[in-house]
Design a protein around this motif. Structure first.
Motif, PDB file in Angstrom:
ATOM      1  N   GLN A 108       0.866  -1.178   0.000  1.00  0.00           N
ATOM      2  CA  GLN A 108       0.000   0.000   0.000  1.00  0.00           C
ATOM      3  C   GLN A 108       0.913   1.243   0.000  1.00  0.00           C
ATOM      4  N   MET A 109       0.598   2.198  -0.887  1.00  0.00           N
ATOM      5  CA  MET A 109       1.374   3.454  -0.874  1.00  0.00           C
ATOM      6  C   MET A 109       0.485   4.572  -0.345  1.00  0.00           C
ATOM      7  N   ARG A 110       0.998   5.335   0.607  1.00  0.00           N
ATOM      8  CA  ARG A 110       0.268   6.516   1.084  1.00  0.00           C
ATOM      9  C   ARG A 110       1.010   7.732   0.555  1.00  0.00           C
ATOM     10  N   ILE A 111       0.316   8.454  -0.341  1.00  0.00           N
ATOM     11  CA  ILE A 111       0.971   9.628  -0.921  1.00  0.00           C
ATOM     12  C   ILE A 111       0.698  10.814   0.011  1.00  0.00           C
ATOM     13  N   SER A 112       1.742  11.465   0.415  1.00  0.00           N
ATOM     14  CA  SER A 112       1.625  12.553   1.374  1.00  0.00           C
ATOM     15  C   SER A 112       1.518  13.876   0.613  1.00  0.00           C
ATOM     16  N   ILE A 113       0.470  14.630   0.903  1.00  0.00           N
ATOM     17  CA  ILE A 113       0.242  15.847   0.122  1.00  0.00           C
ATOM     18  C   ILE A 113       0.006  17.071   1.012  1.00  0.00           C
ATOM     19  N   ASN A 114       0.160  18.197   0.399  1.00  0.00           N
ATOM     20  CA  ASN A 114      -0.079  19.484   1.021  1.00  0.00           C
ATOM     21  C   ASN A 114      -0.403  20.484  -0.077  1.00  0.00           C
ATOM     22  N   PRO A 115      -0.998  21.638   0.245  1.00  0.00           N
ATOM     23  CA  PRO A 115      -1.240  22.626  -0.806  1.00  0.00           C
ATOM     24  C   PRO A 115       0.071  23.003  -1.514  1.00  0.00           C
ATOM     25  N   LYS A 116      -0.075  23.298  -2.798  1.00  0.00           N
ATOM     26  CA  LYS A 116       1.070  23.606  -3.670  1.00  0.00           C
ATOM     27  C   LYS A 116       2.037  24.631  -3.058  1.00  0.00           C
ATOM     28  N   ASP A 117       1.448  25.658  -2.487  1.00  0.00           N
ATOM     29  CA  ASP A 117       2.260  26.746  -1.938  1.00  0.00           C
ATOM     30  C   ASP A 117       3.086  26.280  -0.723  1.00  0.00           C
ATOM     31  N   ILE A 118       2.482  25.425   0.087  1.00  0.00           N
ATOM     32  CA  ILE A 118       3.198  24.875   1.261  1.00  0.00           C
ATOM     33  C   ILE A 118       4.359  24.007   0.777  1.00  0.00           C
ATOM     34  N   ILE A 119       4.086  23.189  -0.230  1.00  0.00           N
ATOM     35  CA  ILE A 119       5.158  22.314  -0.742  1.00  0.00           C
ATOM     36  C   ILE A 119       6.324  23.177  -1.223  1.00  0.00           C
ATOM     37  N   LYS A 120       5.999  24.212  -1.952  1.00  0.00           N
ATOM     38  CA  LYS A 120       7.054  25.058  -2.526  1.00  0.00           C
ATOM     39  C   LYS A 120       7.873  25.765  -1.446  1.00  0.00           C
ATOM     40  N   LYS A 121       7.188  26.290  -0.447  1.00  0.00           N
ATOM     41  CA  LYS A 121       7.901  27.105   0.542  1.00  0.00           C
ATOM     42  C   LYS A 121       8.476  26.302   1.702  1.00  0.00           C
ATOM     43  N   VAL A 122       7.849  25.151   2.003  1.00  0.00           N
ATOM     44  CA  VAL A 122       8.166  24.456   3.264  1.00  0.00           C
ATOM     45  C   VAL A 122       8.765  23.062   3.059  1.00  0.00           C
ATOM     46  N   GLU A 123       8.272  22.341   2.040  1.00  0.00           N
ATOM     47  CA  GLU A 123       8.755  20.964   1.830  1.00  0.00           C
ATOM     48  C   GLU A 123       9.874  21.000   0.793  1.00  0.00           C
ATOM     49  N   ILE A 124      10.971  21.578   1.201  1.00  0.00           N
ATOM     50  CA  ILE A 124      12.058  21.884   0.270  1.00  0.00           C
ATOM     51  C   ILE A 124      12.771  20.606  -0.191  1.00  0.00           C
ATOM     52  N   GLY A 125      12.849  20.483  -1.521  1.00  0.00           N
ATOM     53  CA  GLY A 125      13.564  19.318  -2.075  1.00  0.00           C
ATOM     54  C   GLY A 125      12.667  18.117  -2.334  1.00  0.00           C
ATOM     55  N   THR A 126      11.350  18.252  -2.081  1.00  0.00           N
ATOM     56  CA  THR A 126      10.435  17.133  -2.350  1.00  0.00           C
ATOM     57  C   THR A 126       9.770  17.344  -3.722  1.00  0.00           C
ATOM     58  N   SER A 127       8.903  16.407  -4.108  1.00  0.00           N
ATOM     59  CA  SER A 127       8.257  16.495  -5.430  1.00  0.00           C
ATOM     60  C   SER A 127       7.064  17.450  -5.413  1.00  0.00           C
ATOM     61  N   LYS A 128       6.746  17.973  -6.610  1.00  0.00           N
ATOM     62  CA  LYS A 128       5.605  18.904  -6.750  1.00  0.00           C
ATOM     63  C   LYS A 128       4.286  18.168  -6.518  1.00  0.00           C
TER      64      LYS A 128
END
Ligand code: SF4
Length: 345
Positions: free
Chosen positions: A199-219
């Motif tokens: 089972q894969m659990r894909i971890s997500i967040n709003p686009k803007d959070i990913i860009k500013k906070v989840e540095i180095g992860t996928s879009k």
């Protein structure tokens, strides 16, 4: 096909330095990784123990991002599975710990501080044997979490260990492997012989959070696309909204995120997926290291709406959290009425 895909990703995650325990050279994967990096003229530095590298421990917090470019190769000694009551029945000490990305809230920083760089453990057969012993002892179906201290999709791009583990679980009865990821490089996993046991659990967040906070992860779009590809390849899929970060416009952003999932996830998945919701915990260690290691990074800590949680950590105040939980769970129920919300913490 998977060898070519793996080589493409390996190129992206080339470390600047490699620290290694000599004992890794007693293992096939240890030899392969050591030779790979030696041929690339990457400095390889012998160490006594992967968890006690004085040279790196002494480096100042300012060098956090530099240390994230290193990879440590070692042997995992502790193989004890830890009972869990959320995403799995057992947390497995598996083939990696730490990560090359730099999410500013990363829970690993609270444990390992600037040593939250990627460690790869090459004794994977021993870890798998430990899982097999537990499965035999249990005798009934249980879920085993492989990536609680790392991101297995990122690690797989370097080692191929996730594909290997998926195929091993494919041969086992009474066991499901599970992992959560913030990365999209799943092509290597699509034709793995998983037999529906992963089972894969894909971890997500709003686009803007990913860009500013989840540095180095996928879009975000790439993560959603990866979830679709894995679903179409027969894997079970979960959606991990994690961690929920309450910054300006959070209501608008999380409602939009759920709408985007509704629009972009394969429609056949809508009734079959499950959700996990996790609110951000922010550590004093995160704050200290971010301020000097990544001084211009977006600050997610808001003392007005957070409270101490013990051991130098902060979580959202109950009333703030309740409001967010109500909005997010109701939006999920509106768009995905048949999806299960496994837990909200
Ligand atoms: S992807 Fe996960 S493990 Fe890596 S930095 Fe982000 S939160 Fe930490």
């Amino acid at each position: 096909m998977h060898i070519l895909i793996l080589v493409m990703h390996v190129v992206k995650y080339i470390p600047k330095k490699v620290y290694y325990e000599k004992e890794i050279l007693n293992y096939d994967q240890g030899i392969e990784l050591f030779e790979r990096y030696s041929k690339m003229d990457i400095p390889t530095i012998e160490i006594e123990r992967h968890h006690k590298i004085e040279e790196l421990r002494e480096r100042p917090d300012e060098e956090f991002t530099e240390l994230k470019k290193y990879i440590i190769l070692g042997i995992r000694k502790s193989l004890r599975l830890v009972p869990n009551d959320k995403s799995a029945d057992y947390i497995v000490p598996f083939t990696s710990s730490g990560c090359m990305a730099m999410c500013t809230y990363c829970y690993l920083v609270c444990t390992f501080f600037t040593s939250s760089y990627l460690r790869i453990f090459v004794n994977r057969e021993q870890m798998m044997n430990s899982i097999k012993r537990k499965i035999e002892k249990e005798g009934v179906h249980k879920v085993y979490e492989l990536g609680s201290n790392s991101d297995m999709v990122l690690e797989n791009a370097i080692t191929g260990n996730l594909r290997w583990a998926i195929e091993e679980f494919g041969k086992l009865e009474n066991a499901t492997a599970t992992f959560s990821t913030k990365f999209h490089m799943v092509d290597d996993l699509l034709d793995a012989n998983h037999k529906g046991h992963t089972q894969m659990r894909i971890s997500i967040n709003p686009k803007d959070i990913i860009k500013k906070v989840e540095i180095g992860t996928s879009k975000l779009e790439d993560r959603i696309h990866a979830a679709n590809k894995m679903f179409e390849a027969g894997y079970k899929i979960g959606i991990n909204i994690a961690p929920i970060i309450l910054v300006e416009d959070w209501k608008y952003n999380y409602i939009n995120l759920i709408k985007q999932l509704y629009n972009e996830l394969n429609g056949e998945m809508h009734d079959k997926i499950f959700f996990e919701i996790i609110f951000m915990t922010y550590g004093h260690a995160n704050d200290t290291i971010n301020k000097v290691g990544m001084p211009n990074v977006y600050d997610v800590f808001n003392k007005d709406i957070m409270r101490p949680k013990g051991r130098g950590k902060y979580c959202y105040k109950q009333n703030v959290r309740d409001e967010a939980e109500f909005l997010i769970t109701n939006t999920i129920k509106e768009y995905f009425p048949k999806a299960r919300i496994s837990y909200c913490v």
